[in-house]
Structures are given as structure tokens and as C-alpha cells.
Scaffold this motif. Sequence first.
Motif, PDB file in Angstrom:
ATOM      1  N   ASN A  91     -11.485  20.143  10.111  1.00 23.16           N
ATOM      2  CA  ASN A  91     -11.859  20.586  11.514  1.00 23.16           C
ATOM      3  C   ASN A  91     -11.277  21.738  12.002  1.00 23.16           C
ATOM      4  O   ASN A  91     -10.347  21.562  12.437  1.00 23.16           O
ATOM      5  CB  ASN A  91     -11.506  19.409  12.160  1.00 23.16           C
ATOM      6  N   TYR A  92     -12.260  22.933  11.916  1.00 19.43           N
ATOM      7  CA  TYR A  92     -11.642  24.130  12.290  1.00 19.43           C
ATOM      8  C   TYR A  92     -11.570  24.273  13.975  1.00 19.43           C
ATOM      9  O   TYR A  92     -11.159  25.219  14.243  1.00 19.43           O
ATOM     10  CB  TYR A  92     -12.455  25.399  11.900  1.00 19.43           C
ATOM     11  N   ILE A  93     -12.629  23.494  14.853  1.00 22.42           N
ATOM     12  CA  ILE A  93     -12.884  23.812  15.909  1.00 22.42           C
ATOM     13  C   ILE A  93     -13.512  24.697  16.284  1.00 22.42           C
ATOM     14  O   ILE A  93     -14.607  24.555  17.121  1.00 22.42           O
ATOM     15  CB  ILE A  93     -11.506  23.529  16.831  1.00 22.42           C
ATOM     16  N   ARG A  94     -13.303  25.913  15.735  1.00 21.79           N
ATOM     17  CA  ARG A  94     -13.927  27.168  16.134  1.00 21.79           C
ATOM     18  C   ARG A  94     -14.293  27.586  14.827  1.00 21.79           C
ATOM     19  O   ARG A  94     -13.677  27.629  13.891  1.00 21.79           O
ATOM     20  CB  ARG A  94     -13.257  28.042  17.053  1.00 21.79           C
ATOM     21  N   MET A 137       0.832  -1.272   0.156  1.00 17.26           N
ATOM     22  CA  MET A 137       0.041   0.169  -0.191  1.00 17.26           C
ATOM     23  C   MET A 137       0.678   1.412  -0.046  1.00 17.26           C
ATOM     24  O   MET A 137       1.680   1.391   0.837  1.00 17.26           O
ATOM     25  CB  MET A 137      -0.925   0.070   1.363  1.00 17.26           C
ATOM     26  N   LYS A 138       0.756   2.115  -0.913  1.00 22.20           N
ATOM     27  CA  LYS A 138       1.254   3.590  -0.988  1.00 22.20           C
ATOM     28  C   LYS A 138       0.601   4.663  -0.629  1.00 22.20           C
ATOM     29  O   LYS A 138      -0.562   4.661  -1.198  1.00 22.20           O
ATOM     30  CB  LYS A 138       1.701   3.619  -2.488  1.00 22.20           C
ATOM     31  N   ILE A 139       0.900   5.397   0.521  1.00 21.71           N
ATOM     32  CA  ILE A 139      -0.167   6.385   1.144  1.00 21.71           C
ATOM     33  C   ILE A 139       0.654   7.710   0.792  1.00 21.71           C
ATOM     34  O   ILE A 139       2.277   7.827   1.264  1.00 21.71           O
ATOM     35  CB  ILE A 139      -0.283   5.924   2.601  1.00 21.71           C
ATOM     36  N   LEU A 140      -0.046   8.677   0.284  1.00 19.57           N
ATOM     37  CA  LEU A 140       0.408  10.172   0.251  1.00 19.57           C
ATOM     38  C   LEU A 140      -0.271  10.889   1.368  1.00 19.57           C
ATOM     39  O   LEU A 140      -1.580  10.740   1.543  1.00 19.57           O
ATOM     40  CB  LEU A 140      -0.099  10.606  -1.285  1.00 19.57           C
ATOM     41  N   ALA A 141       0.564  11.380   2.154  1.00 14.19           N
ATOM     42  CA  ALA A 141       0.133  12.144   3.304  1.00 14.19           C
ATOM     43  C   ALA A 141       0.441  13.664   2.933  1.00 14.19           C
ATOM     44  O   ALA A 141       1.604  14.164   2.756  1.00 14.19           O
ATOM     45  CB  ALA A 141       1.177  11.792   4.578  1.00 14.19           C
ATOM     46  N   ILE A 142      -0.440  14.664   3.176  1.00 15.94           N
ATOM     47  CA  ILE A 142      -0.315  15.806   2.984  1.00 15.94           C
ATOM     48  C   ILE A 142      -0.974  16.893   4.295  1.00 15.94           C
ATOM     49  O   ILE A 142      -1.832  16.533   5.069  1.00 15.94           O
ATOM     50  CB  ILE A 142      -1.382  16.579   1.701  1.00 15.94           C
ATOM     51  N   ASP A 143       0.106  17.656   4.658  1.00 15.27           N
ATOM     52  CA  ASP A 143      -0.266  18.538   5.755  1.00 15.27           C
ATOM     53  C   ASP A 143      -0.120  20.134   5.517  1.00 15.27           C
ATOM     54  O   ASP A 143       1.029  20.364   5.189  1.00 15.27           O
ATOM     55  CB  ASP A 143       0.535  18.003   6.956  1.00 15.27           C
ATOM     56  N   THR A 144      -0.913  20.725   5.634  1.00 14.48           N
ATOM     57  CA  THR A 144      -0.764  22.368   5.251  1.00 14.48           C
ATOM     58  C   THR A 144      -1.640  23.154   6.304  1.00 14.48           C
ATOM     59  O   THR A 144      -2.027  24.253   6.034  1.00 14.48           O
ATOM     60  CB  THR A 144      -1.417  22.821   3.924  1.00 14.48           C
ATOM     61  N   SER A 145      -1.735  22.522   7.436  1.00 13.63           N
ATOM     62  CA  SER A 145      -2.622  23.025   8.184  1.00 13.63           C
ATOM     63  C   SER A 145      -1.956  24.450   9.176  1.00 13.63           C
ATOM     64  O   SER A 145      -2.833  24.845   9.740  1.00 13.63           O
ATOM     65  CB  SER A 145      -3.126  21.824   9.641  1.00 13.63           C
ATOM     66  N   ASN A 146      -0.789  24.490   8.929  1.00  8.42           N
ATOM     67  CA  ASN A 146      -0.146  25.507   9.530  1.00  8.42           C
ATOM     68  C   ASN A 146       1.071  26.111   8.761  1.00  8.42           C
ATOM     69  O   ASN A 146       0.954  25.794   7.472  1.00  8.42           O
ATOM     70  CB  ASN A 146       0.337  25.194  11.026  1.00  8.42           C
ATOM     71  N   GLU A 147       1.895  26.769   9.014  1.00  9.95           N
ATOM     72  CA  GLU A 147       3.009  27.284   8.287  1.00  9.95           C
ATOM     73  C   GLU A 147       3.704  26.237   7.718  1.00  9.95           C
ATOM     74  O   GLU A 147       4.297  26.357   6.473  1.00  9.95           O
ATOM     75  CB  GLU A 147       3.794  28.312   8.995  1.00  9.95           C
ATOM     76  N   VAL A 148       3.915  24.967   8.226  1.00 14.24           N
ATOM     77  CA  VAL A 148       4.504  23.766   7.759  1.00 14.24           C
ATOM     78  C   VAL A 148       3.740  23.312   6.645  1.00 14.24           C
ATOM     79  O   VAL A 148       2.475  22.929   6.797  1.00 14.24           O
ATOM     80  CB  VAL A 148       5.116  22.781   9.070  1.00 14.24           C
ATOM     81  N   LEU A 149       4.290  22.966   5.650  1.00 19.01           N
ATOM     82  CA  LEU A 149       3.891  22.265   4.538  1.00 19.01           C
ATOM     83  C   LEU A 149       4.688  20.815   4.421  1.00 19.01           C
ATOM     84  O   LEU A 149       5.830  20.986   4.394  1.00 19.01           O
ATOM     85  CB  LEU A 149       4.094  23.166   3.054  1.00 19.01           C
ATOM     86  N   GLY A 150       3.895  19.817   4.576  1.00 18.20           N
ATOM     87  CA  GLY A 150       4.352  18.444   4.659  1.00 18.20           C
ATOM     88  C   GLY A 150       3.906  17.625   3.881  1.00 18.20           C
ATOM     89  O   GLY A 150       2.776  17.495   3.707  1.00 18.20           O
ATOM     90  N   GLY A 195      -6.109  24.512  12.858  1.00 24.16           N
ATOM     91  CA  GLY A 195      -4.833  25.135  12.454  1.00 24.16           C
ATOM     92  C   GLY A 195      -5.151  26.305  11.860  1.00 24.16           C
ATOM     93  O   GLY A 195      -6.410  26.977  12.035  1.00 24.16           O
ATOM     94  N   SER A 196      -4.453  26.898  10.848  1.00 23.38           N
ATOM     95  CA  SER A 196      -4.889  28.009   9.877  1.00 23.38           C
ATOM     96  C   SER A 196      -6.060  27.513   9.138  1.00 23.38           C
ATOM     97  O   SER A 196      -6.043  26.558   8.645  1.00 23.38           O
ATOM     98  CB  SER A 196      -3.557  28.324   9.024  1.00 23.38           C
ATOM     99  N   TYR A 197      -6.966  28.659   9.201  1.00 26.76           N
ATOM    100  CA  TYR A 197      -8.315  28.217   8.469  1.00 26.76           C
ATOM    101  C   TYR A 197      -7.925  27.948   6.928  1.00 26.76           C
ATOM    102  O   TYR A 197      -8.484  27.132   6.250  1.00 26.76           O
ATOM    103  CB  TYR A 197      -9.067  29.645   8.693  1.00 26.76           C
ATOM    104  N   THR A 198      -7.062  29.026   6.325  1.00 25.54           N
ATOM    105  CA  THR A 198      -6.626  28.902   5.047  1.00 25.54           C
ATOM    106  C   THR A 198      -5.827  27.661   4.652  1.00 25.54           C
ATOM    107  O   THR A 198      -6.090  26.938   3.685  1.00 25.54           O
ATOM    108  CB  THR A 198      -6.114  30.086   4.571  1.00 25.54           C
ATOM    109  N   GLY A 199      -5.023  27.220   5.544  1.00 22.75           N
ATOM    110  CA  GLY A 199      -4.155  26.252   5.261  1.00 22.75           C
ATOM    111  C   GLY A 199      -4.827  24.830   5.444  1.00 22.75           C
ATOM    112  O   GLY A 199      -4.633  24.045   4.603  1.00 22.75           O
ATOM    113  N   VAL A 200      -5.602  24.692   6.415  1.00 23.83           N
ATOM    114  CA  VAL A 200      -6.632  23.416   6.492  1.00 23.83           C
ATOM    115  C   VAL A 200      -7.423  23.321   5.218  1.00 23.83           C
ATOM    116  O   VAL A 200      -7.566  22.191   4.889  1.00 23.83           O
ATOM    117  CB  VAL A 200      -7.340  23.460   7.920  1.00 23.83           C
ATOM    118  N   ARG A 201      -8.033  24.462   4.849  1.00 21.67           N
ATOM    119  CA  ARG A 201      -8.941  24.457   3.774  1.00 21.67           C
ATOM    120  C   ARG A 201      -8.134  23.863   2.603  1.00 21.67           C
ATOM    121  O   ARG A 201      -8.833  22.937   1.841  1.00 21.67           O
ATOM    122  CB  ARG A 201      -9.791  25.718   3.570  1.00 21.67           C
TER     123      ARG A 201
END
Length: 232
Positions: free
Chosen positions: A213-216, A1-14, A67-73
Motif C-alpha cells: 500500500n504505497y498510498i501514492r 500459534m507462532k507468528i513472524l512479523a516483518i517491517d522494512t517499510s522505512n529505515e527501521v528494520l524490525g 513508507g519507503s517505496y523500496t522498503g515496503v516492496r
Amino acid sequence: MKILAIDTSNEVLGIALLNENVVIGEYITNLKKNHSVRLMPAIERFLADCETNPAELDKIVVAQGPGSYTGVRMGVTVAKSLAWSLDIPLTGVSSLAVLAAAPRYFEGYIVPLFDARRGLIYTGLYHYKQGSLEEIRSDKNILAADWAKELKLLEQPILFIGNDVSIHREVFQTELKGFATFANITECNPRPGELGKLGMNLPPADIHSFTPNYIRLVEAEAKWLEEQEQKK
């Protein structure tokens, strides 16, 4: 299984590519730059460097927030588009859990956090039990001072982790004293490889109904709702 993980929820782009046995590659930056411009080109270059065709992917795992509204979206939008176009499963993972996953060595509680401005933070409470990360208290948006008082009642060693910990460090040190420990700066960028591992065996989400999940509510939305209530 090959999985691509993406995180832009804050300043870190991973971005990470992994399977059950190995993290094939990871791409991480911690820069105040527009993820919307950088994310897709970064994914394309990354997969090319890993000699992987998008058609070879079996699953997408994305940091769902908070995290960041724009980043999470942005991260969720791209992840949904890829999963839909490739007809593969999509799974969301708490952005805070990704941070909490790194310090496996710590035997006490783990508190990941992101700054939410005006003294507020996004945070949660985690620990490792028999090698697995467990959520003790669900992710929340709370004043750092109030959170420190809650944590003090535990009377247990607590590790704070995240790039924004320094903003609130004095609050936690003052309240918790010797119970407070702070992660090394090299641990504070959320690792997309950890994100992929956390989401590897989680059930898939319904792509069309999957939301961040913006929480607020973001400030503009909260203000609008308040105005509507006042008009009633």
C-alpha cells in the motif's frame, strides 16, 4: 500459534516472533542500510537465536505500507515468498498503525507519521477505545501544514509519534499549540511485536494478489502517467 512479523517499510528494520501469550523475540535496527541485503540473513539469524525452525511458523504478518517505496516492496516480497513456500497465511497491517499502537497510555488522538518529502507526510488518525486501537481517519499522503489545520478543528489532545516528527514539529506546534504532544524518542521506532499483535487475528490475504500500500504513486510513475495523458 507462532507468528513472524516483518517491517522494512522505512529505515527501521524490525522482525518479531510471538504467540498469543508472549513476544518470544524482537530484532530492531534504525540504520540507513540496504534492507534487501540484510533482511533474509537477519531473519535466518533471528529464528536461529529463537530456536525456531521456519516450518514451525503458523503465520506471517508484514507492514504493508505506506513508507519507503523500496522498503515496503522488499518487506512484502519477502513475506509473500515465505508464506507461499511455507504454505501458511499472510496478513498485512498498516505501517502507520504499528507506530500508533505503542502509546496505549494516551487518552487523546494518536497521529503517526512518516516524512514523504517536499512538506508531505504519510499519516493517519487513531485512538484507543476499550484497549483496542481504532482507525479514525484512513492513512493518507498530505501536506503537513494542511494536516495541522485539519487536526486543529478537533480541539482535542493529539500525540504525534514517529522518527520523522521532528522534521515537521514546528508546523504542528504553531498550529495546534497546547493540543500538540510529542512522543518520547524511545517510542518512535515501530515495534515489530506490535505489528505481529495487530495482525494476529486479522483474516489472511490472498498471497498472489497481495500488494504493498504505497498510498501514492512514486514520482517516476506519476510523471510517466502524466506524459501518457499529454500524448492523448
